[in-house]
Design a protein around this motif. Structure first.
Motif, PDB file in Angstrom:
ATOM      1  N   ASP A 124      -2.810 152.283   3.724  1.00 13.56           N
ATOM      2  CA  ASP A 124      -3.070 153.606   3.166  1.00 13.56           C
ATOM      3  C   ASP A 124      -3.670 153.448   1.775  1.00 13.56           C
ATOM      4  O   ASP A 124      -3.048 152.873   0.886  1.00 13.56           O
ATOM      5  N   GLN A 127     -13.822 159.986  14.247  1.00 11.80           N
ATOM      6  CA  GLN A 127     -12.835 160.788  13.538  1.00 11.80           C
ATOM      7  C   GLN A 127     -11.999 161.639  14.510  1.00 11.80           C
ATOM      8  O   GLN A 127     -10.848 161.967  14.221  1.00 11.80           O
ATOM      9  N   THR A 146      -8.718 160.135  15.021  1.00 12.00           N
ATOM     10  CA  THR A 146      -7.741 160.327  13.949  1.00 12.00           C
ATOM     11  C   THR A 146      -7.183 161.736  14.016  1.00 12.00           C
ATOM     12  O   THR A 146      -5.999 161.960  13.795  1.00 12.00           O
ATOM     13  N   ALA A 169      -3.670 160.478  10.825  1.00 13.82           N
ATOM     14  CA  ALA A 169      -4.021 159.224  10.151  1.00 13.82           C
ATOM     15  C   ALA A 169      -2.783 158.359   9.896  1.00 13.82           C
ATOM     16  O   ALA A 169      -2.787 157.157  10.136  1.00 13.82           O
ATOM     17  N   TYR A 199     -12.217 157.245   9.128  1.00 12.35           N
ATOM     18  CA  TYR A 199     -11.072 157.037   9.988  1.00 12.35           C
ATOM     19  C   TYR A 199      -9.788 157.559   9.354  1.00 12.35           C
ATOM     20  O   TYR A 199      -8.914 158.072  10.028  1.00 12.35           O
ATOM     21  N   LEU A 200      -9.711 157.413   8.029  1.00 17.64           N
ATOM     22  CA  LEU A 200      -8.506 157.864   7.331  1.00 17.64           C
ATOM     23  C   LEU A 200      -8.621 159.320   6.881  1.00 17.64           C
ATOM     24  O   LEU A 200      -7.794 159.809   6.127  1.00 17.64           O
TER      25      LEU A 200
END
Lengths: 295, 288, 440
Positions: free
Chosen positions: A151, C236, C239, C244, C406-407
């Protein structure tokens, strides 16, 4: 110059000759060459080509440059003061003349001996999101630990936390400084009815301020060059470049992208930053640092 | 009154001990966890809740990590890395002791014009970060044909370093000048004074810089990373990184064992030289 | 007194001996007899063994040249370091996408003349593989083992989810629908995921091509083309489906690729994009796994993109500054022969980059899908990495963009516009400097 002086100068030059050579070959020449290369397109495999200020103008438009600079700054801004706080705090605790000081000192000091690569590998495991000790510990307290390593919000805090583990080195230095503070000063403060906190603030801190300053400057120089631990723990500065530090980018430019002139320009900017920060710390400290007799 | 003060004092001491013990826990847990993981079977590294004492203690994890890759490489990697590191440490330590004591002697015990200025310059060089020098030094070693050999990693140690010069100078200055004067009257040369008067007295300080150099070499990563090419010439730090990047996340037990192999000698060294260590670190921080 | 003066002398001798010893440790072996050439190869394990077998075979086949095989990790960086350090190996086994950067930096020798002499030409190879080594009119590298990629799926999991294991998804839309059905969750915890676009995460740069995008057209960077944006939107979408944080938690429980804890082999991910080598790892770590391979799906509205396959290649190059280039090429030539190549490819369980294979090659080959992988290499939608000198930087940039998307930190458009805005001046600067260098 008398004969004796002449003789002494000659032998001094002889004694100092390793450093004279070392200084010229491993410092002065590379430093000057680095300036020159920073104005060149250079890849070692080909002779440098003069391109003027282009490396610098490119750098100032390079967002990754700013990203790594800000990553490094954020890291330094937290890791450095926190580290000093922890080190001084531990030293103060140990300076209360508790029994078993040697044992505690050893315990706090040991982690700072762990080689960087081992350190990185060990903390990769400790910070593992699923099976890492850190999150297991947090879970014990009823907190769901973050994914430290994947993260982007938590990767830098992970590195900062990790850096605190190695503060034992600085702690020993502060401890030695504390032990040099004359007991009479504390006794005088006691007579004035000072609280423990007053004593720390008004006696201890001023008395060890030169040590703090020295540690601060060395800390700045070291922290800005942080490389090994993030390089091993976060290949390529992942996740999302949140751990991509200045020296890593410099290294990549020099040896992976073969932009050695660019890397030299980055090196010089780093050097200038260190110089400025050192000057500023020295200037700001003038009023606050107390150079007592004898120290 | 006196009794309650004593009581208060005692409870204060107890509180400090409590705090120190909790903190000691924080500082020791990671190392203990490393050891614990290194002795576990792989399945047990992933069990929840975790175990501190492995149900089956696997000492062979250490030998497995140590000999990993022996069959394909034809040599025992960690043994070879250890030997390389040791060779570099010996050469580096010897160079550090010899060169810096000579230079510090010139700064501390001899009078010459420009000495203080030269010393100030020497101190200032501590501010020069390695990355700014990296590229030209690399180019220079290339010209020497040294890339891929050990020389870039130990030869510079024979030409002094600002930090060690500084430390030794401080120490040399604390040796009374009268000793030198007396020797000089007896007709001793500077060299003889250096070797027979100053050096024997400077042993503790020399031990400190030797120790620091040893640690530095053992720890160094960036240097071996750019100068060493063949895996057979890697140092322990570099070898461990390769081990880690090849093994990624699963073999945590072996990885921790390998990591412990790199840590252990340093900790061992510490227990034998505690006094020098603490003294040395103390010296570095003072008199800035 | 004797002892005191003896001690430093002994110390001096000791140090000198250590210095001499340290030189011995790093010096190349000099022996009478055949010319010794050093060859750096990246592989360890069975892939390394296969390479070693070829080297041994070559060493046995003649007595003029002796090849010494050294295993080097991080070979693409290490070889560049060694070459710029003036101490390169005679032969290096790089990855195909490294070639352009090496060639632009004059770190590898052109092999065109050698090839002409040896009668090695494009007609011998599957086109996409030959092409990887061909750059700016010169041959810079020749193949060792090739790889094409396909969808690997877990038949048992498909069955359990009520899907026909003999009918793998044909289109991206089907893939998504399958993935949906295959995914198992327990609260926020993901237990099985049907598909993850970043598993194994080695080709995060490549997804645009599967949607008809490119990264480079002529001399223009095309990172933010609509096709690429569409690909990143698709990434995406996964996700968005999972969250995420939950994906990260799920992934941190994955084991190493080459272990039984590999997410595909431990049945945590039901479908993955993987290469021809995957069969080996499955047979080694999860022999019981019921799996199959099929061409990767394409978008339903782009039937022209059917049978996409990422092609990658391990290559041999001769670095500039190699001490024995001629002998090095002799070895490379041996690897290019049908005999050498098939020994290698069979050992690494891959297909051959050569058009012609010996009779029985496919029958003997243990991978049941080997023909599929060869056929895919001939596909018109074979995707090699773009040949661009700034590939390491471009790839790093795309990886970072992938992370951001992605996050959920950036929209696909933002992330790719950023890549475009960053790479375009970098590329122009690079071209300019190339020109400057050539003028010298």
């Amino acid at each position: 110059m008398t004969l004796k002086e002449k003789k002494e100068t000659r032998s001094a030059l002889l004694f100092a000759s390793p450093w004279v050579i070392g200084f010229c070959v491993f410092l002065a020449y590379p430093l000057l060459a680095s300036i020159y290369y920073s104005f060149c397109d250079y890849s070692v495999l080909r002779p440098p080509v003069w391109i003027g200020l282009r490396n610098y103008t490119n750098l100032f438009q390079d967002e990754v440059f700013y990203k790594t600079l800000s990553n490094t700054a954020i890291y330094a801004i937290f890791a450095l003061p926190l580290g000093m706080l922890v080190a001084i705090g531990l030293a103060l605790l140990l300076n209360t003349k508790v029994r078993g000081l040697a044992v505690y000192r050893t315990i706090f000091f040991l982690p700072s001996l762990v080689p960087m690569v081992s350190l990185a590998v060990l903390w990769l495991w400790l910070f593992n999101g699923e099976n890492g000790l850190v999150n297991i510990g947090l879970g014990f307290l009823g907190i769901k630990g973050p994914n430290w390593l994947s993260d982007p919000e938590w990767s830098k805090p992970a590195l900062i936390l990790l850096s605190l583990w190695g503060t034992g080195n600085a702690m020993v230095i502060y401890l030695a400084g504390l032990q040099d503070v004359p007991v009479q000063l504390y006794e005088a403060a006691d007579l004035d009815g000072a609280s423990p906190w007053d004593k720390v603030r008004n006696v201890t801190i001023p008395m060890i301020s030169p040590v703090i300053l020295f540690n601060l400057i060395m800390g700045i120089i070291g922290t800005l060059q942080v490389f090994t631990v993030p390089y091993v723990m976060f290949p390529g500065g992942s996740p999302a470049r949140s751990t991509y530090f200045y020296t890593m980018y410099l290294f990549d430019n020099a040896f992976r992208y073969q932009k050695m002139g660019y890397a030299c320009a980055m090196g010089w900017i780093m050097f200038v930053i260190i110089l400025v920060l050192t000057m500023v710390s020295l200037r700001l400290s003038e009023k606050h640092v107390h150079y007592g007799g004898g120290a | 009154m006196a009794q309650s003060l004593a009581k208060q004092n005692r409870s204060r001491t107890a509180a400090i001990h409590l705090v120190l013990m909790v903190l000691s826990g924080f500082f020791m847990l990671p190392l203990l966890w490393m050891l614990s993981t290194a002795l576990k079977p792989i399945e047990e590294t992933m069990t929840q809740p975790p175990t501190w004492i492995p149900t089956r203690i696997l000492w062979h994890n250490f030998s497995d990590a140590f000999t990993y890759g022996r069959d394909t490489l034809g040599y025992t990697p960690f043994l070879v890395y250890g030997r390389n590191t040791l060779v570099l440490c010996i050469l580096g330590v010897a160079g550090t002791v010899v060169s810096n004591s000579l230079v510090a002697y010139a700064f501390a015990r001899l009078k010459w014009k420009g000495r203080d200025f030269a010393f100030a310059v020497t101190l200032a060089t501590m501010m020069v970060p390695f990355p700014v020098l990296m590229v030209p030094i690399y180019g220079m070693f290339k010209e020497f044909g040294w890339i891929g050999s050990f020389k870039p990693l130990w030869v510079p140690a024979w030409f002094g370093s600002a930090f060690a010069i500084f430390l030794l100078r401080q120490f040399f200055r604390s040796i009374p000048m009268e000793l030198s004067e007396a020797a000089k009257i007896d007709g001793a040369s500077e060299w003889a004074i250096y070797w027979q008067v100053v050096m024997p007295l400077a042993k503790p300080a020399l031990a400190v810089i030797a120790l620091f150099n040893f640690m530095g070499t053992w720890n160094d990563f960036l240097g071996p990373l750019i100068y060493l090419l063949d895996q057979k010439t890697f140092t322990l730090s570099l070898g461990l990184q390769v081990f880690q990047s090849q093994h990624g996340g699963t073999q945590w037990n072996l990885l921790m064992a390998a990591s412990a192999i790199v840590v252990a000698p340093i900790i061992l060294l510490f227990f034998f030289t505690q006094k020098q260590f603490i003294e040395g670190i103390t010296m570095t921080g003072l008199k800035g | 007194m004797v002892n005191r003066s003896l001690f430093p002398a002994l110390g001096l001798i000791g140090v000198a001996a250590t210095a001499w010893y340290s030189e011995r440790l790093t010096a190349p072996e000099v022996r009478p007899g055949p010319v010794r050439i050093t060859y750096w190869e990246k592989w360890t394990g069975f892939e390394g063994d296969a390479m070693r077998a070829v080297v041994d075979e070559f060493n046995r086949s003649q007595d003029e040249i002796f090849v010494e095989l050294l295993t080097v990790s991080g070979i693409q960086d290490k070889t560049l370091l060694a070459t710029s350090g003036g101490n390169p190996p005679d032969v290096a086994g790089l990855f195909g996408p490294n070639v352009a950067q090496y060639a632009d930096n004059m770190a590898v020798m052109p092999l065109t003349e050698f090839c002409k002499e040896a009668g090695i030409g494009p007609e011998d190879y599957i086109p996409c593989y030959w092409d990887i080594g061909f750059y700016k009119g010169e041959v810079y590298s020749l193949p060792t083992t090739p790889a094409s990629t396909a969808l690997h799926y877990n038949r048992a999991l498909l069955k359990a989810a009520g899907l026909d294991p003999d009918r793998p998804p044909k289109t991206i839309e089907e893939l998504d629908a399958y993935a949906e059905k295959l995914t198992k969750r327990n609260g926020s915890r993901i237990e099985v995921s049907g598909f993850l676009p970043n598993e194994p995460g080695w080709w995060n740069w490549s997804w645009g091509y599967f949607f008809g995008g490119t990264l480079l057209e002529g001399d223009t960077i095309t990172a933010n083309s609509p096709e690429n944006i569409r690909a990143y939107e698709w990434i995406q979408s996964y996700t968005k489906k999972f969250g995420a944080g939950d994906i990260q938690a799920f992934r941190s429980g994955f084991g190493n690729f080459s272990s039984p804890q590999n997410p595909f082999m431990s049945q945590k991910v039901a479908m993955v994009l993987q290469g021809v080598w995957m069969y080996n790892f499955i047979s080694q770590f999860a022999p019981e796994l019921d799996w199959a391979a099929a061409p990767f799906p394409h978008p339903a509205d782009r039937p022209d993109l059917a049978e996409p396959t990422l092609v990658d290649l391990d290559v041999l190059v001769i670095p500039v500054g190699a001490k024995h280039p001629k002998e090095a090429f002799e070895f490379i030539k041996f690897v290019q022969s049908q005999k050498g190549m098939e020994l290698l490819c069979m050992g690494q369980r891959k297909h051959s980059p050569l058009r012609e294979v010996s009779p029985g090659f496919y029958e003997k080959h243990p991978n049941p899908y080997i023909r599929l992988f060869t056929e895919l290499a001939y596909s018109k939608n074979a995707i090699p990495a773009p040949k661009i000198g700034i590939w390491p930087e471009y790839q790093a940039e795309l990886n970072s963009a992938f992370d951001e998307v992605y996050l959920m930190r950036k929209t696909p458009k933002e992330a790719l516009n950023y890549v475009q805005a960053r790479m375009t001046p970098l590329w122009e600067d690079y071209l300019l400097k190339q020109k400057l260098r050539e003028q010298r």
